[in-house]
Design a protein around this motif. Structure first.
Motif, PDB file in Angstrom:
ATOM      1  N   SER A   1       0.866  -1.182   0.000  1.00  0.00           N
ATOM      2  CA  SER A   1       0.000   0.000   0.000  1.00  0.00           C
ATOM      3  C   SER A   1       0.902   1.231   0.000  1.00  0.00           C
ATOM      4  O   SER A   1       1.873   1.292   0.761  1.00  0.00           O
ATOM      5  N   ILE A   2       0.584   2.203  -0.851  1.00  0.00           N
ATOM      6  CA  ILE A   2       1.427   3.388  -0.969  1.00  0.00           C
ATOM      7  C   ILE A   2       0.577   4.638  -0.815  1.00  0.00           C
ATOM      8  O   ILE A   2      -0.587   4.682  -1.237  1.00  0.00           O
ATOM      9  N   SER A   3       1.144   5.663  -0.193  1.00  0.00           N
ATOM     10  CA  SER A   3       0.441   6.934  -0.038  1.00  0.00           C
ATOM     11  C   SER A   3       0.346   7.619  -1.401  1.00  0.00           C
ATOM     12  O   SER A   3       1.188   7.409  -2.267  1.00  0.00           O
ATOM     13  N   PRO A   4      -0.677   8.455  -1.625  1.00  0.00           N
ATOM     14  CA  PRO A   4      -0.830   9.104  -2.933  1.00  0.00           C
ATOM     15  C   PRO A   4       0.393   9.897  -3.385  1.00  0.00           C
ATOM     16  O   PRO A   4       0.660   9.992  -4.576  1.00  0.00           O
ATOM     17  N   ASP A   5       1.150  10.478  -2.426  1.00  0.00           N
ATOM     18  CA  ASP A   5       2.333  11.247  -2.819  1.00  0.00           C
ATOM     19  C   ASP A   5       3.539  10.361  -3.113  1.00  0.00           C
ATOM     20  O   ASP A   5       4.603  10.852  -3.507  1.00  0.00           O
ATOM     21  N   GLY A   6       3.401   9.040  -2.920  1.00  0.00           N
ATOM     22  CA  GLY A   6       4.474   8.107  -3.256  1.00  0.00           C
ATOM     23  C   GLY A   6       5.639   8.105  -2.294  1.00  0.00           C
ATOM     24  O   GLY A   6       6.699   7.567  -2.614  1.00  0.00           O
ATOM     25  N   LYS A   7       5.476   8.660  -1.092  1.00  0.00           N
ATOM     26  CA  LYS A   7       6.602   8.789  -0.172  1.00  0.00           C
ATOM     27  C   LYS A   7       6.565   7.798   0.989  1.00  0.00           C
ATOM     28  O   LYS A   7       7.534   7.685   1.735  1.00  0.00           O
ATOM     29  N   THR A   8       5.448   7.076   1.166  1.00  0.00           N
ATOM     30  CA  THR A   8       5.336   6.114   2.255  1.00  0.00           C
ATOM     31  C   THR A   8       4.773   4.807   1.717  1.00  0.00           C
ATOM     32  O   THR A   8       3.730   4.810   1.057  1.00  0.00           O
ATOM     33  N   LEU A   9       5.460   3.696   1.998  1.00  0.00           N
ATOM     34  CA  LEU A   9       5.059   2.380   1.509  1.00  0.00           C
ATOM     35  C   LEU A   9       4.846   1.450   2.699  1.00  0.00           C
ATOM     36  O   LEU A   9       5.724   1.291   3.541  1.00  0.00           O
ATOM     37  N   PHE A  10       3.657   0.842   2.760  1.00  0.00           N
ATOM     38  CA  PHE A  10       3.334  -0.140   3.793  1.00  0.00           C
ATOM     39  C   PHE A  10       3.269  -1.519   3.149  1.00  0.00           C
ATOM     40  O   PHE A  10       2.868  -1.654   1.984  1.00  0.00           O
ATOM     41  N   PHE A  11       3.638  -2.558   3.913  1.00  0.00           N
ATOM     42  CA  PHE A  11       3.563  -3.920   3.395  1.00  0.00           C
ATOM     43  C   PHE A  11       3.603  -4.907   4.549  1.00  0.00           C
ATOM     44  O   PHE A  11       3.918  -4.554   5.693  1.00  0.00           O
ATOM     45  N   MET A  12       3.261  -6.175   4.233  1.00  0.00           N
ATOM     46  CA  MET A  12       3.365  -7.242   5.211  1.00  0.00           C
ATOM     47  C   MET A  12       4.672  -7.988   4.993  1.00  0.00           C
ATOM     48  O   MET A  12       5.078  -8.238   3.866  1.00  0.00           O
ATOM     49  N   SER A  13       5.333  -8.360   6.091  1.00  0.00           N
ATOM     50  CA  SER A  13       6.576  -9.124   6.012  1.00  0.00           C
ATOM     51  C   SER A  13       6.556 -10.257   7.029  1.00  0.00           C
ATOM     52  O   SER A  13       6.058 -10.090   8.149  1.00  0.00           O
ATOM     53  N   GLY A  14       7.097 -11.395   6.637  1.00  0.00           N
ATOM     54  CA  GLY A  14       7.188 -12.540   7.540  1.00  0.00           C
ATOM     55  C   GLY A  14       8.567 -12.690   8.147  1.00  0.00           C
ATOM     56  O   GLY A  14       8.941 -13.778   8.567  1.00  0.00           O
ATOM     57  N   ARG A  15       9.327 -11.584   8.221  1.00  0.00           N
ATOM     58  CA  ARG A  15      10.711 -11.643   8.709  1.00  0.00           C
ATOM     59  C   ARG A  15      10.816 -11.728  10.227  1.00  0.00           C
ATOM     60  O   ARG A  15      11.889 -12.050  10.759  1.00  0.00           O
ATOM     61  N   GLY A  16       9.762 -11.400  10.970  1.00  0.00           N
ATOM     62  CA  GLY A  16       9.845 -11.478  12.436  1.00  0.00           C
ATOM     63  C   GLY A  16      10.651 -10.329  13.016  1.00  0.00           C
ATOM     64  O   GLY A  16      10.323  -9.172  12.817  1.00  0.00           O
ATOM     65  N   GLN A  17      11.688 -10.664  13.815  1.00  0.00           N
ATOM     66  CA  GLN A  17      12.624  -9.699  14.409  1.00  0.00           C
ATOM     67  C   GLN A  17      12.019  -8.890  15.555  1.00  0.00           C
ATOM     68  O   GLN A  17      12.646  -7.968  16.050  1.00  0.00           O
ATOM     69  N   GLN A  18      10.786  -9.228  15.985  1.00  0.00           N
ATOM     70  CA  GLN A  18      10.151  -8.480  17.064  1.00  0.00           C
ATOM     71  C   GLN A  18      10.006  -9.356  18.306  1.00  0.00           C
ATOM     72  O   GLN A  18      10.043 -10.589  18.220  1.00  0.00           O
ATOM     73  N   SER A  19       9.839  -8.710  19.464  1.00  0.00           N
ATOM     74  CA  SER A  19       9.723  -9.461  20.719  1.00  0.00           C
ATOM     75  C   SER A  19       8.489 -10.355  20.727  1.00  0.00           C
ATOM     76  O   SER A  19       8.458 -11.368  21.413  1.00  0.00           O
ATOM     77  N   TRP A  20       7.465  -9.990  19.950  1.00  0.00           N
ATOM     78  CA  TRP A  20       6.229 -10.774  19.931  1.00  0.00           C
ATOM     79  C   TRP A  20       6.193 -11.783  18.781  1.00  0.00           C
ATOM     80  O   TRP A  20       5.210 -12.500  18.602  1.00  0.00           O
ATOM     81  N   SER A  21       7.232 -11.817  17.948  1.00  0.00           N
ATOM     82  CA  SER A  21       7.206 -12.650  16.742  1.00  0.00           C
ATOM     83  C   SER A  21       7.072 -14.132  17.086  1.00  0.00           C
ATOM     84  O   SER A  21       7.690 -14.625  18.041  1.00  0.00           O
TER      85      SER A  21
END
Length: 635
Positions: free
Chosen positions: A56-76
């Motif tokens: 998902s990208i903001s209309p101005d093209g400056k912010t991109l959101f996505f899902m990742s399965g990389r983990g790396q978090q305390s809750w992963s």
């Protein structure tokens, strides 16, 4: 038997009509050809060895959101699911910002949004202050899930709120049927999109490892979402990864039901207000290959594009692409609302009205920390008025009538609001102390306890905590106690103490006190430990033996232990006795002893002493009776 020709002809005509309609709807769409060369490259800064998808990208093209399965978090949660035969963590929502044309390393949204059960399908609002996403965490049926929204308040993301209504009802009914029928899960999802105005929602629903269709819901006049219904663009094949462009009607999606190169193809169409669709076109190469290509997104400018191939994010420069690939004209107004006195961003209500009818088109709020705002406007009303209001500040009003061109039409309107006369209480007096608590070493804001005491009585007037992220604090004080002491404390930091005696005038009296706290030097204690393995010197195998540690000066036993069957042992010793003797004994083995005199440093000082014990050889000598020997010789 007589044949009823009229019925036969009627049935034949009906069958022919239905067949023609089916062929017209699901015929292979036109494959676009692009006049210029389109550069495609994988975004290694965003990709990992795990799957990245649902962009998902903001209309101005400056912010991109996505899902990742990389983990790396305390809750992963590791080994949560498999992708292409490999284990990966539960999905989390990540985002990246584009600075000077380059994407920064992505950041994971906090635990208020993500959980250990997997979050997916993020959609960011044009102003970047609302993220819509999917989550099956907890009792989603009762919480209005599985689709939620979370808001950015200042610098912190709020806890999510379910979209509820028709969307929630649709998934609850499917889940209930699946439980009774015990068939495959037909309410799985793989991609969702929210329009820029937050009023149209499209999602891919079906069997995850099977076929899916696209469904649509619209938010009504009173904010209620309609029941999801199947889009006519869906086929008997597999449709996934929908994306509504910034114009609110151009729909990109992936499907294997329209033919093409093979696998999932990236297609484009338009969605009409009644849910019907326009002509479907295939984006062609290099976007489509014999592999599964999906997740296509494009900012409002139509100059860049992003898509997913085999679980990685790809970028495409589409400046020279076929114009049919791009969305229609879009209109956006953006800027920053600031306090004219402090030059800091602040929250304010922004209203957009039609310049002719004075009818309200839309309303929004700027971010309370940055003051930023972004609003997508209908191109049917390019002549509009912007009004910005905030309590106790002067109002702002300005007319705009931009000339629209293809692609993104952005109107930048930065709004400085001056504190108005209403912000001063002429008949009374007020006292306020504000500031920022920072770590003097890192210069970052931090949480601390702020206590205000009366200078004369030493009684506590107020006590608050500064913001853990920004360090900001604000305390309203009674004007009856203008002489006060400010104390700021935090564990492992030096305390702060300062007296104030402001002259109180009519209206607001503001005292600014920025507090840099110095971290205390952490003294690391000295520790001592001896460890090793006791072995049989002949067989080289570990043996159980008695390990004794004695004081070198007094000979007293400091510690004693028994090594394990494999010979391993470990003994923690007092740091005040760095000079010691190690004695190792075992029955039928030679004794071992060794002296040590260590120079200790801060932290753990580990002495490794591997001991090889030699077995004692017992020699048995037989005395032969001389006479018996002589007798034996005679015989």
């Amino acid at each position: 038997m007589k044949l009823n020709y009229s019925k036969y002809i009627t049935a034949t005509l009906i069958f022919t009509f239905v067949w023609q309609v089916a062929q017209a709807q699901f015929q292979v769409p036109k494959i676009l050809k692009h006049p210029g060369k389109i550069k495609i490259k994988a975004l290694h800064m965003l990709n990992s060895k795990y799957r990245e998808t649902n962009l998902s990208i903001s209309p101005d093209g400056k912010t991109l959101f996505f899902m990742s399965g990389r983990g790396q978090q305390s809750w992963s949660t590791p080994r949560y699911t498999r992708y292409r035969g490999k284990w990966e963590h539960d999905g989390d929502i990540w985002y990246s910002r584009r600075v000077n044309g380059n994407w920064r390393y992505p950041t994971c949204l906090p635990r208020t949004v993500n959980s250990r059960s997997g979050e997916d399908e993020p959609n960011i609002s044009p102003d970047g202050q609302t993220v819509y996403f999917q989550s099956w965490y907890g009792a989603w049926e009762r919480k209005g899930g599985p689709y939620y929204k979370a808001r950015l308040k200042g610098t912190r993301w709020s806890f999510p709120q379910g979209l509820g209504e028709g969307i929630n009802q649709f998934f609850k009914e499917r889940a209930l049927k699946q439980r009774y029928n015990r068939g495959p899960n037909n309410y799985a999802t793989d991609g969702a999109t929210m329009s820029a105005d937050g009023r149209t929602f499209i999602v891919a629903v079906g069997v995850y490892n099977g076929k899916m269709d696209l469904y649509i819901s619209r938010r009504g006049r009173y904010g209620r979402w309609s029941y999801l219904r199947r889009l006519s663009v869906s086929t008997r094949g597999n449709e996934r990864s929908p994306f509504l462009a910034a114009d609110g009607k151009t729909l990109f999606f992936a499907s294997d039901g329209y033919g093409g190169y093979g696998g999932l193809e990236i297609l484009k169409t338009t969605i009409n207000p009644d849910g019907s669709h326009g002509k479907v076109v295939n984006l062609g190469a290099p976007f489509n290959t014999y592999l599964d290509d999906y997740g296509f997104i494009m900012p409002a400018s139509g100059q860049d594009a992003y898509f997913v191939r085999q679980g990685d994010i790809y970028y495409a420069d589409v400046k020279n692409a076929n114009p049919q690939i791009k969305p229609s004209v879009t209109l956006m107004i953006s800027g920053i609302v600031t306090n004219a006195s402090t030059k800091r961003g602040m929250s304010a209500t922004i209203t957009i009205k039609d310049a002719r009818t004075k009818r309200v088109i839309t309303t929004a709020r700027s971010n309370s920390y940055t003051g930023k705002y972004v609003i997508m406007l209908p191109t049917s009303s390019p002549n509009f008025i912007q009004e910005v209001k905030k309590r106790n500040f002067s109002s702002f009003s300005k007319s705009f009538n931009p000339t629209l061109q293809n692609g993104l039409n952005e109107v930048v309107s930065n709004v400085p609001l001056s504190p108005g006369s209403s912000s001063v209480v002429s008949s009374g007096k007020r006292l306020l102390i504000t500031g920022v608590v920072t770590n003097k070493k890192t210069k970052r804001g931090m949480q601390a306890t702020i206590v205000i005491r009366d200078t004369k009585t030493n009684k506590i007037i107020k006590q608050v905590q500064s913001n853990p992220l920004t360090g900001l604090y604000k305390i309203k004080l009674p004007v009856s106690s203008p002489n006060f002491v400010q104390e700021v404390t935090q564990k492992d930091f030096d305390s702060f103490n300062k007296s104030f005696s402001p002259v109180i005038k009519t209206g607001l009296n503001r005292v600014v006190s920025n507090v840099p706290l110095t971290p205390k030097e952490v003294v690391i204690a000295k520790q001592l430990m001896i460890a090793g393995i006791v072995t049989n010197a002949s067989t080289q195998k570990g043996v159980s033996a008695t390990v004794i540690i004695k004081d070198s000066n007094t000979g007293t036993v400091i510690a004693q232990t028994q090594s394990k069957i494999n010979g391993q042992y470990e003994i923690k010793l007092p740091a005040d006795k760095p000079s010691f003797v190690q004695v190792v004994t075992k029955n039928k083995f030679s004794k071992f002893d060794k002296s040590f005199s260590e120079v200790l440093k801060p932290g753990m000082n580990k002495v490794v002493s591997n001991v090889a014990l030699r077995p004692i050889v017992i020699v048995v000598t037989k005395k032969i009776d001389q006479e018996a020997a002589a007798e034996t010789g005679r015989k």
